[in-house]
Design an enzyme around this catalytic site. Sequence first.
Site, PDB file in Angstrom:
ATOM      1  N   PRO A 152       0.840  -1.210   0.000  1.00 44.53           N
ATOM      2  CA  PRO A 152       0.000   0.000   0.000  1.00 44.53           C
ATOM      3  C   PRO A 152       0.869   1.253   0.000  1.00 44.53           C
ATOM      4  O   PRO A 152       1.509   1.572   0.992  1.00 44.53           O
ATOM      5  CB  PRO A 152      -0.814  -0.126   1.296  1.00 44.53           C
TER       6      PRO A 152
ATOM      7  N   ASP B 287       5.899   2.301   2.027  1.00 43.92           N
ATOM      8  CA  ASP B 287       4.996   1.179   2.300  1.00 43.92           C
ATOM      9  C   ASP B 287       4.272   1.464   3.616  1.00 43.92           C
ATOM     10  O   ASP B 287       4.886   1.453   4.690  1.00 43.92           O
ATOM     11  CB  ASP B 287       5.815  -0.115   2.378  1.00 43.92           C
ATOM     12  N   HIS B 288       2.953   1.668   3.517  1.00 44.38           N
ATOM     13  CA  HIS B 288       2.199   2.066   4.710  1.00 44.38           C
ATOM     14  C   HIS B 288       1.996   0.920   5.692  1.00 44.38           C
ATOM     15  O   HIS B 288       1.525   1.132   6.814  1.00 44.38           O
ATOM     16  CB  HIS B 288       0.831   2.635   4.306  1.00 44.38           C
ATOM     17  N   ARG B 289       2.368  -0.297   5.313  1.00 47.93           N
ATOM     18  CA  ARG B 289       2.334  -1.405   6.279  1.00 47.93           C
ATOM     19  C   ARG B 289       3.446  -1.247   7.315  1.00 47.93           C
ATOM     20  O   ARG B 289       3.330  -1.725   8.453  1.00 47.93           O
ATOM     21  CB  ARG B 289       2.499  -2.745   5.568  1.00 47.93           C
TER      22      ARG B 289
END
Length: 497
Positions: A292, A466-468
């Site tokens: 994401p 990466d929003h994780r």
Amino acid sequence: MSRIKEFNLPDLGEGLTEGEILAWLVKVGDVIELNQPIVEVETAKAAVEIPAKWAGQVQAIFHPEGTTVEVGTPIIAIDTDPGAGPIEESTTGAPAAALPTPSAASLAAVEVAPTEGAVEPGLIGGPAPGGRTAVLVGYGPRTTAAKRRPRKGGVPAQASAAPVQAAPAPVAPAPVAPAPVTPAAPVSPAPGANGNGRAGGLVLAKPPVRKLAKDLGVDLATLTGSGPLGSITREDVQRAASGTPAATEPLTVTAPATAAASFGADREQRIPVKGVRKLTAENMSRSAFTAPHVTEFLTVDVTRAMKALDRLRERREWRDVRVSPLLLVAKAVLLAVKRHPMVNSTWAGDEIVVKDYVNLGIAAATERGLIVPNIKDAGRLSLRELADAMTDLVQTAKAGKTSPADMSGGTLTITNVGVFGVDTGTPILPPGESAILAFGAVREMPWVHKGKVKPRQVTTLGLSFDHRIIDGELGSKFLRDIGDFLADPEAALLAWT
């Protein structure tokens, strides 16, 4: 022990399964040395020169330039003892070791197209099992079958195809004088009776298409080819396997004489997707739909940084060094990683792998496409060492000599879109990395400085992450630290080190 050695396409690293032969650096009859470069091969990551495994004389080349060959497939045959005399005879009168028989994969890699009574330029061959043609490559200038020069020993070229058949003949033919070769009558390529892509009794299809048809149980002889010269494509095979009828050819309509333009295949260009372009497409698609992405932007006044670079260039020990704004951006990224190590990490499913080393990737546009070689352990380098490493990286990439190892293991990447006059972008993460920084063009713009509007050197940064792994706060702090360094690098070095 046979003096004729087959040289197979080696594994070039990182799970690569195939390579395209770009150029042969030797030809049949050449005497070569151990470790002499013999062929240039393009993989999905780089173009590399492959050295010879043995010294000797080149006896056969199994694949022409432009052929895609699987790893482990024989590509060349080398006589390791050329001084021992002709291969066809031994000192005892018994037949000596013949030329090695190439595998079915190597024979299948040659795509046959009909010509007007001529043998494929630069190739020697004849029909082999499976509707393929066994070939030897490297016999000098392009020529027709009637003008082919004979091999050494007085054997006509047409008779030399026997040693490279897919399987040896069960009974050796009696020695007879070769009959004169009569050139075949010109044959115009035309589809078979059922409209499929056939030429001279052969089905035109590339090796991967043949394998797909075999796996799906599709008879290629029953298909209508939609590719060049009526060749059968993967889509043709998949349509047949799924029972979907092939698209019928549109009815040809004569356009009025007053038509302004025509639109069709004669005004289109079709570029095969392979090599670097293919790998880039696969990686970007996988990354875009797996991680994401979030992208943040920051516009920075870099006037002080540009002045600092000017002062650096004037120093005697830096006069022979390439000093560019990208050097300061790279240094800013490396220092910001020390303050925010979580940015330099990888999502591994049930865990996050945080790395205490930075393999800094620098995206480079080359004639072969976009590649991202990286500087190993860049965080340990001094500014001068970093500048030298970046210069070497770019020059190697432009020359097309970047090795697969140099493009593997990256942890964090910078893409310099500013060299194209672009302000910034929303870059896609390289697979396995959690952040990538886009560095935009440095422009002179009106800027509020000390309460007054003045012309200043300004750039815009774009950080995708990466929003994780990286939330908005961490991504913002990391980007802000890079901006602070570029706004005043001397003060940042004093404060952070």
